[in-house]
Design an enzyme around this catalytic site. Structure first.
Site, PDB file in Angstrom:
ATOM      1  CD  GLU A 167      -3.237   0.470   2.067  1.00  0.00           C
ATOM      2  OE1 GLU A 167      -4.120   1.289   2.269  1.00  0.00           O
ATOM      3  OE2 GLU A 167      -3.183  -0.643   2.639  1.00  0.00           O
ATOM      4  CD  GLU A 181      -4.488  -0.633   9.194  1.00  0.00           C
ATOM      5  OE1 GLU A 181      -5.171  -0.191   8.255  1.00  0.00           O
ATOM      6  OE2 GLU A 181      -3.744  -1.629   9.070  1.00  0.00           O
TER       7      GLU A 181
END
Length: 871
Positions: free
Chosen positions: A458, A732
């Site tokens: 990502e 996260e």
């Protein structure tokens, strides 16, 4: 004697290329209060180009009016300041240079190697040059559709990495300028070389692994500008006289890693002694070039720290697990002796371990994050990859016959080299570790743009993450130039409608091109530039981002009726309160709340910039606020949507933090938030959207005790849960590891994601109490004493200089020490009651004290007072 310090140009230290179409912004700090200053600019011949004259004000920033320097010219600037007694200080001096005038000034062509099936192999280019006189200045301007490193006579010209960085190359390509004067001082033959990889321009990006997002093959553009003492000027640009050869780096990928065969290397490739029989002429490229070619406006990526392993353990034959003790973004540097010729070494990277001690890589998804190298015949390997980076703490090294020693391996920490500007510490090591983890995570995701994560497939500039974290980031580091650069990336990605998209830069073949990123994500367009303005007060920079801000405001306003922007999932994307814990916040609430705050910020920016439509924007913001109250706030203070009457912590927080609630219902709204926290055993339920406001809202409404309790909580969900599982960065997910220590879902589980590190804003603004007015024109210091802390201290280097505050409780006495830079007025609000003794200024014998430079305040502080404050 007053002296100017920290001389910067466009917030950079001695930049060699700033945009020649823009005005230079020269700034400085002073070590004592001043009454006047004078700034002069001289060219390379020492001729005076601009003189401010003596100015009797306390400005610390100057944009030379009605003066624009010559493209490519280097200028020195001198600054003299006078103290308040009128005594002149020592003259301080620095320098800067403008970039090249335009594309034609390069006298160069984009070049590349012939198209080949193996387009991810790194190429080398070179050209022999002759220095035929007394050289006084040599500057190399270089860029690539790809990643490039430049060399002269085999030595790198810079320690920067990943040049020229990532932009939407269709719109804008950055270049860097390197001073090569010392490397070319000797007359005679020299070799200029470049090594080039695909990088963001050609590599497979994101989870769908689509390569060649911007170009099919890396392409190089460079020019070397030589100036001689006799006035001659020579320009050597890339063209078909340059030679090409493949490098020993057989494969490189930002996501997958790098493979090098050292047997194929020619160490003399960039020297005049190198054999050239198998080098080919480079090809010129005549394809569509980027619309703009501009100097890079921010700090380069560098190796800023090297970590030695804290443990090296054997996993099997020739297989070793290496623990750096810290989750980082960067690469491994090897210096291994006694290796068999031709030995293959493989390096796999991971953030955490499985329960059996093996590397856990499932959360990398499709990213391989594996480097490999084949040793040459020397028996010693000194090697590091150059065109990839990894997010990792652990490394598996396969192929080393003997156990490596700690001095054979380094973890090179890499990020955009923004100066650290903030430090915090207190008596609670739990809080200190949260602070440390947040700053490490910021460093790990500051690689030319603010990414979401450095490890998986990502690594994108997600708008929602930086919107939530940007104020915290600016307390930790002077990342103004870095964020200004990214805001231009955001403008490049903005849709013609004004919609702001999910990420910037936007990979053209991977992401939706016209989708509104939705509330809290798209609102980075207003929140990030306004936050920069709040902390630095630079109207010119705010004006630079006005087109982004206004276009987004018009997009929001286009489908609103009577102040209400109704949520339509068919037209508006919404990520919700991302990764919240068990409480759904209506998308309609999120959309209206962020519509209201963004419209208010458009109005505020318009007012600061003296735009005629500021009043109209303010009327729209007021209308949106009233619509929020009418549609989403119940009589009892609950914030909910008509189709869902459940309370969510984030809904209550948005109403309170954004001042969307009327005064009559404010206390009830806040009390409901506290009741929910208490009923849940002081467990937060917020995700990315609500979390940044949780601690500030609690403290602002008199419940800093709850803010401390949340910060210090050890159980899930909360920061302490990750610390109990050995986290060295911010996760996260609150449950990145489950209670039993097993990883959460591998599909989306980064262990270096800074959004939840936004709590550190409150460490500076709450615990230390630093509450600046816009641009640090003044400062209120109101520390929140509590949490069982016996001391806390914070330092921040603002534009005016160093601010520090520390407080300590000992022997039933509270002591507060404050130190301020010159000419920053501050008010200290002392908690509790009792007489105040101060070393400077005078106290009003109550709770407030105006200070001018330094102050030391003591007040009785028995435990009963402490408990009263905490309650």
């Amino acid at each position: 004697m007053a002296t100017a310090t920290t001389l910067l140009c466009n917030r950079l230290d001695t930049p060699l290329a700033i945009d020649p179409a823009a005005q230079a912004c020269l700034s400085w700090r002073c070590d004592e209060a001043t009454s006047a200053w004078q700034l002069t600019i001289r060219d390379s011949s020492k001729a005076l180009c601009w003189d401010s004259g003596q100015r009797h004000d306390t400005e610390l920033r100057c944009r030379p009016d009605a003066w624009h320097g010559k493209p490519g010219e280097r200028y020195s600037w001198q600054l003299q300041v006078w103290n308040q007694q009128g005594q002149a200080g020592t003259i301080a001096e620095s320098h800067f240079a403008f970039g090249l005038a335009d594309r034609e000034a390069w006298s160069a062509q984009f070049i590349n190697r012939p198209e080949a099936p193996n387009n991810d192999r790194v190429s080398r280019y070179r050209r022999a040059i002759e220095i035929d006189g007394d050289l006084v200045d040599a500057r190399l301007y270089g860029t690539a559709l790809g990643l490039v490193r430049f060399f002269i006579n085999g030595l790198a010209v810079s320690d920067s990495a990943f040049d020229p960085g990532w932009t939407d190359y269709r719109q804008r390509l950055h270049y860097r300028c390197y001073d090569c004067t010392e490397q070319l001082k000797t007359s005679g033959a020299h070799m200029l070389g470049a090594e080039m990889a695909g990088g963001w321009a050609c590599d497979a990006l994101t989870w769908d692994h689509i390569p060649q997002q911007y170009t099919s093959i890396p392409r190089l553009l460079a020019c070397l500008v030589l100036r001689y003492a006799d006035g001659r000027r020579s320009v050597i640009g890339t063209d078909t006289t340059w030679q090409h050869h493949l490098s020993p780096i057989l494969h490189t990928s930002l996501l997958d890693g790098e493979h090098c065969d050292c047997h194929l290397d020619d160490p003399s490739w960039c020297s005049t002694a190198s054999d050239s029989h198998d080098w080919q002429a480079a090809e010129a490229w005549h394809g569509p070039e980027p619309k703009r070619l501009l100097p890079h406006p921010a700090e380069p990526v560098r190796v800023t720290q090297r970590l030695k392993p804290v443990a090296i353990d054997q996993l099997g034959p020739q297989r070793w697990r290496i623990d750096l003790g810290q989750n980082i973004c960067g690469r491994i540097e090897l210096d291994l002796p006694d290796l068999p010729p031709g030995q293959l070494l493989r390096l796999r990277h991971a953030e955490i371990l499985r329960s059996d001690g093996e590397l856990y890589t499932d959360n990398l998804r499709t990213a391989q994050a594996t480097d490999s190298v084949v040793c040459d015949s020397s028996g010693t390997l000194r090697w590091t990859p150059h065109y990839t980076f990894h997010g990792f703490r652990y490394l598996e090294l396969t192929g080393a016959p003997q156990q490596p020693q700690t001095d054979h391996i380094s973890g090179a920490v890499m990020h955009s080299d923004c100066r650290q500007s903030g430090w915090f510490a207190c008596s609670d090591e739990h809080i200190n570790q949260i602070c440390n983890n947040a700053y490490w995570t910021q460093r790990g995701n500051w690689l030319d743009l603010p990414t979401d994560c450095p490890q998986r497939d990502e690594r994108l500039g997600w708008t929602g993450d930086i919107q939530a974290y940007c104020r915290t980031a600016l307390w930790f580091a002077d990342c103004t130039a870095f964020l200004n650069k990214w805001l231009v990336d955001l403008k490049d990605a903005q849709a013609p409608t004004g919609a702001v998209l999910d990420v910037a830069p936007l990979p053209p073949r991977s992401m939706p091109q016209q989708r509104d990123a939705g509330p809290a994500w798209a609102d980075a367009a207003t929140i990030v530039p306004w936050t920069l303005y709040q902390l630095h007060g630079d109207r010119t920079q705010l004006a630079q981002h006005w087109p982004l801000i206004e276009a987004y405001g018009r997009f929001l306003d286009a489908d609103a009726s009577n102040g209400l922007r109704a949520f339509d999932p068919a037209r508006h994307h919404c990520y919700g309160d991302w990764l919240n814990q068990g409480q759904h916040t209506s998308h309609a609430i999120l959309q209206q709340a962020f519509y209201a705050i963004s419209t208010r910020l458009v109005a505020a920016a318009a007012h600061e910039l003296d735009h005629a439509d500021a009043k109209r924007w303010q009327q729209r913001a007021d209308l949106a606020r009233r619509a929020f109250q009418e549609h989403f706030i119940a009589a009892d203070g609950t914030v909910h949507a008509p189709d869902n009457t459940d309370l969510s912590q984030t809904g209550q927080l948005l109403a309170l933090h954004f001042d969307l609630i009327d005064e009559a219902r404010r206390d009830a709204c806040f009390e409901l938030l506290c009741q929910d926290l208490t009923a849940r055993g002081l467990a937060l339920a917020t995700g990315f959207v609500g979390l940044p406001y949780l601690l500030p809202v609690l403290a602002r409404h008199g419940r800093s005790d709850l803010a401390y309790a949340l910060l210090q909580r050890r159980e899930f969900p909360g920061w302490g849960f990750s610390l109990a599982h050995g986290a060295t960065t911010i996760w996260e997910r609150w449950d990145g590891l489950r209670e039993d220590g097993t990883p959460q879902t591998a599909g989306m589980n980064s262990y270096s994601h800074y959004a939840y590190g936004s709590c550190c804003q409150w460490l500076f603004e709450g615990i230390a109490g630093l509450q600046p007015s816009p641009g640090f024109e003044s400062l209120t210091i109101a520390p929140k004493i509590g949490g069982g802390l016996t001391w806390a201290e914070a330092t921040h280097h603002c534009d005016r200089g160093e601010v520090s505050v520390s407080w300590r409780i000992a022997n039933d006495t509270l002591s507060i020490q404050v130190s301020l830079p010159p000419q920053l007025p501050a008010t200290l609000i002392v908690p509790g009651t009792g007489p105040i003794q101060c070393s400077t200024s005078t106290a009003n014998q109550d709770r407030e004290l105006t200070i001018t430079d330094t102050a030391c305040v003591t007040t009785p502080w028995p435990q009963t007072s402490l408990k009263a404050i905490e309650a």
